[in-house]
Design an enzyme around this catalytic site. Structure first.
Site, mmCIF file in Angstrom:
data_model
loop_
_atom_site.group_PDB
_atom_site.id
_atom_site.type_symbol
_atom_site.label_atom_id
_atom_site.label_comp_id
_atom_site.label_asym_id
_atom_site.label_seq_id
_atom_site.Cartn_x
_atom_site.Cartn_y
_atom_site.Cartn_z
ATOM 1 N N CYS A 169 41.186 38.586 40.980
ATOM 2 C CA CYS A 169 40.840 39.623 40.013
ATOM 3 C C CYS A 169 41.832 40.784 39.999
ATOM 4 O O CYS A 169 41.683 41.722 39.219
ATOM 5 C CB CYS A 169 39.427 40.111 40.284
ATOM 6 S SG CYS A 169 38.281 38.718 40.322
ATOM 7 N N HIS A 310 37.587 49.404 39.098
ATOM 8 C CA HIS A 310 37.383 47.959 39.148
ATOM 9 C C HIS A 310 35.919 47.679 38.800
ATOM 10 O O HIS A 310 35.639 46.771 38.035
ATOM 11 C CB HIS A 310 37.751 47.417 40.530
ATOM 12 C CG HIS A 310 37.702 45.931 40.596
ATOM 13 N ND1 HIS A 310 38.467 45.128 39.766
ATOM 14 C CD2 HIS A 310 36.966 45.074 41.354
ATOM 15 C CE1 HIS A 310 38.204 43.855 40.023
ATOM 16 N NE2 HIS A 310 37.295 43.792 40.979
ATOM 17 N N GLU A 320 34.102 51.312 46.192
ATOM 18 C CA GLU A 320 35.235 51.853 45.430
ATOM 19 C C GLU A 320 35.024 53.342 45.138
ATOM 20 O O GLU A 320 35.944 54.149 45.282
ATOM 21 C CB GLU A 320 35.408 51.086 44.121
ATOM 22 C CG GLU A 320 36.552 51.635 43.249
ATOM 23 C CD GLU A 320 36.656 50.951 41.892
ATOM 24 O OE1 GLU A 320 35.678 50.286 41.473
ATOM 25 O OE2 GLU A 320 37.713 51.096 41.242
ATOM 26 N N LYS A 341 34.181 47.236 32.363
ATOM 27 C CA LYS A 341 33.542 45.921 32.530
ATOM 28 C C LYS A 341 32.091 45.967 32.049
ATOM 29 O O LYS A 341 31.480 44.928 31.799
ATOM 30 C CB LYS A 341 33.588 45.493 33.997
ATOM 31 C CG LYS A 341 34.992 45.084 34.467
ATOM 32 C CD LYS A 341 34.966 44.501 35.866
ATOM 33 C CE LYS A 341 36.352 44.052 36.330
ATOM 34 N NZ LYS A 341 37.221 45.190 36.716
ATOM 35 N N HIS A 346 33.706 40.868 33.243
ATOM 36 C CA HIS A 346 34.813 40.761 34.193
ATOM 37 C C HIS A 346 35.750 39.636 33.747
ATOM 38 O O HIS A 346 35.402 38.460 33.833
ATOM 39 C CB HIS A 346 34.250 40.494 35.589
ATOM 40 C CG HIS A 346 35.261 40.613 36.677
ATOM 41 N ND1 HIS A 346 36.619 40.765 36.440
ATOM 42 C CD2 HIS A 346 35.125 40.605 38.034
ATOM 43 C CE1 HIS A 346 37.258 40.839 37.581
ATOM 44 N NE2 HIS A 346 36.381 40.746 38.572
ATOM 45 N N PHE A 405 39.304 38.721 45.222
ATOM 46 C CA PHE A 405 38.935 37.847 46.337
ATOM 47 C C PHE A 405 40.163 37.647 47.226
ATOM 48 O O PHE A 405 41.293 37.547 46.737
ATOM 49 C CB PHE A 405 38.476 36.477 45.810
ATOM 50 C CG PHE A 405 37.038 36.447 45.328
ATOM 51 C CD1 PHE A 405 36.266 37.591 45.251
ATOM 52 C CD2 PHE A 405 36.455 35.238 44.958
ATOM 53 C CE1 PHE A 405 34.943 37.540 44.814
ATOM 54 C CE2 PHE A 405 35.136 35.167 44.517
ATOM 55 C CZ PHE A 405 34.383 36.317 44.444
#
Lengths: 419, 79
Positions: A169, A310, A320, A341, A346, A405
Site C-alpha cells: 500500500c 494513510h 498514525e 479513503k 483503499h 504490509f
C-alpha cells in the site's frame, strides 16, 4: 540535487475517470462505495468495494477510449487504468516527446501492489481444467507489475529509465518519490510516475478478509463503510484505479513554459521491522518516515498545513494520528489532516499516488478534502480531521502518508511554487 | 467460401482487431495484419480451440498467412 516539480496529473478512481470529476465529487463529500455486483459475494465476509464507474457518460470510465479492445484482452485491468491515467497526465502536462533527445530523458515508474492477481487466478483454473496448451502467450506479460510501465513507455515513446515499485500500500508514494530522485540525480528530466491497482475480485477479497483487514459491518450500507477515525470503523473498503503524475526537472519545466502544480520537496522512507500486516504500535515507523520527508524538504512541522493520512479505517488510524501529533507538537492545532479513503476506499498500490494528487490539488485550490463518516471520533486530538465537509484554508505545504504490509512506510512532501 | 475459411477469418478479425476486408487468403499475419510473434502463437491456440484440433509447433511455424491456416485446417479437421 536538482529541483523536481509536478506538471501533469491523471487518475481513474471510484469517483470517476479524470482528475476534475474525481476532485469535484470528493470535495462534495460523495462516496464511491457500493455493493459488489460483478461477481458472487454472498459467501464473503466483505461484500462492498469502491469500483470505478464504467460507461461512456461524462466522467465515466470507458476502457475502449484508452486502449484498443484487442490489447485490453491481453492484460489485467491495472494496466488499462495505468494507460488511461498516464495519457491524462501527459496531455495535462502537454509533454509528448517526439525527438529522440526528448524521448531518452523521459522515463516511466509505475507500480502496483498485487498486479494481475485476477488474471493469475483465471489462468490457474484454466491450467487445471484444460492443461498447459491453453495458457495464452499474453498470460505472463499481461500480469507482470512492471508491464504498466512497459505499456505506457511503448504507447508514448518514453525511452528513459523504465522502472517499477512493489511495496504493497506504499507503492504509489514510493513510485513518485523514487521517480523524483531519478530526476533530482539527473538520470532523467521527465518521469511519468504513480501506481495502479485492479484488486476487486473474489480472490483478493477473500485474501484480505482472511487478514481481518476488510470492513464487514456495512454490507447493507456501503457508503458508510469507510470511516477513518470513527469509533465504528471495522476495516478498509477496497478500491481500484490509478493515479499518475508527470514529474519534471524545474528548469526543464520553466524552459518550456509548463504549468507547475507544486514542487516535490521531501520524500521519507522507513521500515517498521515489526509485523507483516500490523504497524508497530508506537508509530515509530510512521513518525520516522514523516520526519525524514520534512528533513529532506528543509522544513519544520510548523510549516505543515495539510496531511493526507494513510487512514485506512482500521485499528492503525490512531497509531498514525499519534505519530503525526508527535511530529507536529505544538503546531497540531494549525494542521488539517483527512483520509480521502473515506470516499474512494483503499486503492492499495494506487492509493499513495492518487492521494499525492489530492494533496497537490489541496495546494492548488486551498482546500482540504473531507473525512467522510467521521460521526464519533474514537480519539481526542487537537488536529482538525476535516469531518464530513471540505475545509477552505491556507495550504502551502502538504504531506501525503502511505504505509504498507511488510512494515514499509513512505511520506511525500509537496510545496506551492510561486510563479 | 468454405465454412472453415469463414470461421478462420472471423477468428483473425477478432484477435487482431483488423477489418474483415484485409483478411484475404494471401494476407500474412505479421507483414499485412500487424501481428507480432506472440499474436501468432495465440492465433494458433484460437484455431485449436475453435476446431478441436492440435497444431504441433513445427506445423504452426508453417502457418504464416490466412490461407496457410485454412489449408492446414481443411486437411486436418474431421468433417
Amino acid at each position: 540535487m536538482r529541483r523536481v516539480v509536478v506538471t501533469g496529473l491523471g487518475m481513474v478512481t471510484p469517483l470517476g475517470s479524470g482528475v476534475d470529476v474525481t476532485w469535484r465529487r470528493l470535495l462534495a463529500g460523495e462516496s464511491g462505495a457500493s455493493r459488489v455486483e460483478a461477481f458472487e459475494v454472498s459467501d464473503l465476509p466483505c461484500q462492498i468495494a469502491c469500483s470505478i464507474p464504467r460507461g461512456t457518460g461524462e466522467g465515466e470510465f470507458d476502457a475502449d477510449a484508452w486502449m484498443e479492445p484487442k490489447e485490453q484482452r491481453k492484460v489485467d485491468p491495472f494496466i488499462v487504468y495505468a494507460m488511461a491515467a498516464a495519457k491524462q497526465a501527459l496531455d495535462d502536462a502537454d509533454w509528448h516527446p517526439s525527438s529522440y533527445e526528448d524521448q531518452i530523458v523521459s522515463g516511466v515508474l509505475i507500480g502496483s501492489g498485487i498486479g494481475g492477481i485476477g488474471g493469475i487466478h483465471d489462468a490457474s483454473l484454466l491450467l487445471d481444467e484444460r492443461g498447459p496448451r491453453r495458457i495464452s502467450p499474453f498470460f505472463i506479460p499481461g500480469r507482470l507489475i512492471n508491464l504498466a510501465s512497459g505499456y505506457v513507455s511503448i504507447e508514448h515513446g518514453l525511452k528513459g529509465p523504465n522502472h517499477s515499485v512493489v511495496t504493497a500500500c506504499s507503492t504509489g508514494a514510493h513510485a513518485i518519490g523514487d521517480a523524483a530522485r531519478i530526476i533530482a540525480l539527473g538520470d532523467a528530466d521527465v518521469m511519468v510516475a504513480g501506481g495502479t491497482e485492479s484488486p476487486i475480485n473474489r480472490l483478493s477479497l477473500a485474501g484480505f478478509a482472511a487478514c481481518r483487514a476488510l470492513c464487514t459491518a456495512f454490507n447493507e450500507d456501503p457508503t458508510r463503510g469507510s470511516r477513518p477515525y470513527d469509533r465504528d470503523r471495522d476495516g478498509f473498503v477496497m478500491g481500484e484505479g490509478a493515479g499518475i503524475v508527470v514529474l519534471e526537472e524545474y528548469e526543464h519545466a520553466r524552459a518550456r513554459g509548463a504549468r507547475i502544480y507544486a514542487e516535490v520537496v521531501g520524500y521519507g522512507m522507513s521500515g517498521d521491522a515489526y509485523h507483516i500486516t500490523a504497524p508497530s504500535e508506537d508509530g515509530d515507523g510512521a513518525f520516522r518516515c514523516m520526519q525524514a520527508a520534512l528533513k529532506r524538504a528543509g522544513i519544520t512541522a510548523a510549516d505543515l498545513d495539510y496531511v493526507n493520512a494513510h487512514g485506512t479505517s482500521t485499528m492503525a488510524d490512531e497509531i498514525e494520528l499519534r505519530a503525526v501529533e508527535r511530529l507536529v507538537g505544538n503546531a497540531a492545532a494549525n494542521i488539517s489532516m483527512s483520509s480521502t479513503k473515506s470516499a474512494i476506499g483503499h486503492l492499495l498500490g494506487a492509493a499513495g499516488a492518487v492521494e499525492a494528487i489530492f494533496s497537490i490539488l489541496a495546494i492548488r485550490d486551498q482546500v482540504a478534502p473531507p473525512t467522510l463518516n467521521l460521526d464519533n471520533p474514537s480519539v481526542d486530538t487537537p488536529i482538525d480531521l476535516v469531518p464530513h465537509k471540505a475545509r477552505q484554508r491556507e495550504i502551502d505545504v502538504v504531506l501525503s502518508n502511505s504505509f504498507g504490509f511488510g512494515g514499509t512506510n513512505a511520506s511525500l512532501a509537496f510545496r506551492r511554487v510561486d510563479a | 467460401m468454405s465454412d472453415i475459411a469463414e470461421r478462420v477469418k472471423k477468428i483473425v478479425v477478432e484477435h487482431l482487431g483488423v477489418d474483415a476486408e484485409k483478411v484475404t487468403d494471401s494476407a500474412n499475419f505479421i507483414d499485412d495484419l500487424g501481428a507480432d510473434s506472440l499474436d501468432t502463437v495465440e492465433l494458433v491456440m484460437a484455431f485449436e480451440e475453435e476446431f478441436s484440433v492440435e497444431i504441433p509447433d513445427d506445423a504452426a511455424e508453417t502457418i504464416v498467412t490466412v490461407g496457410d491456416a485454412i489449408k492446414f485446417l481443411e486437411k486436418n479437421v474431421a468433417a
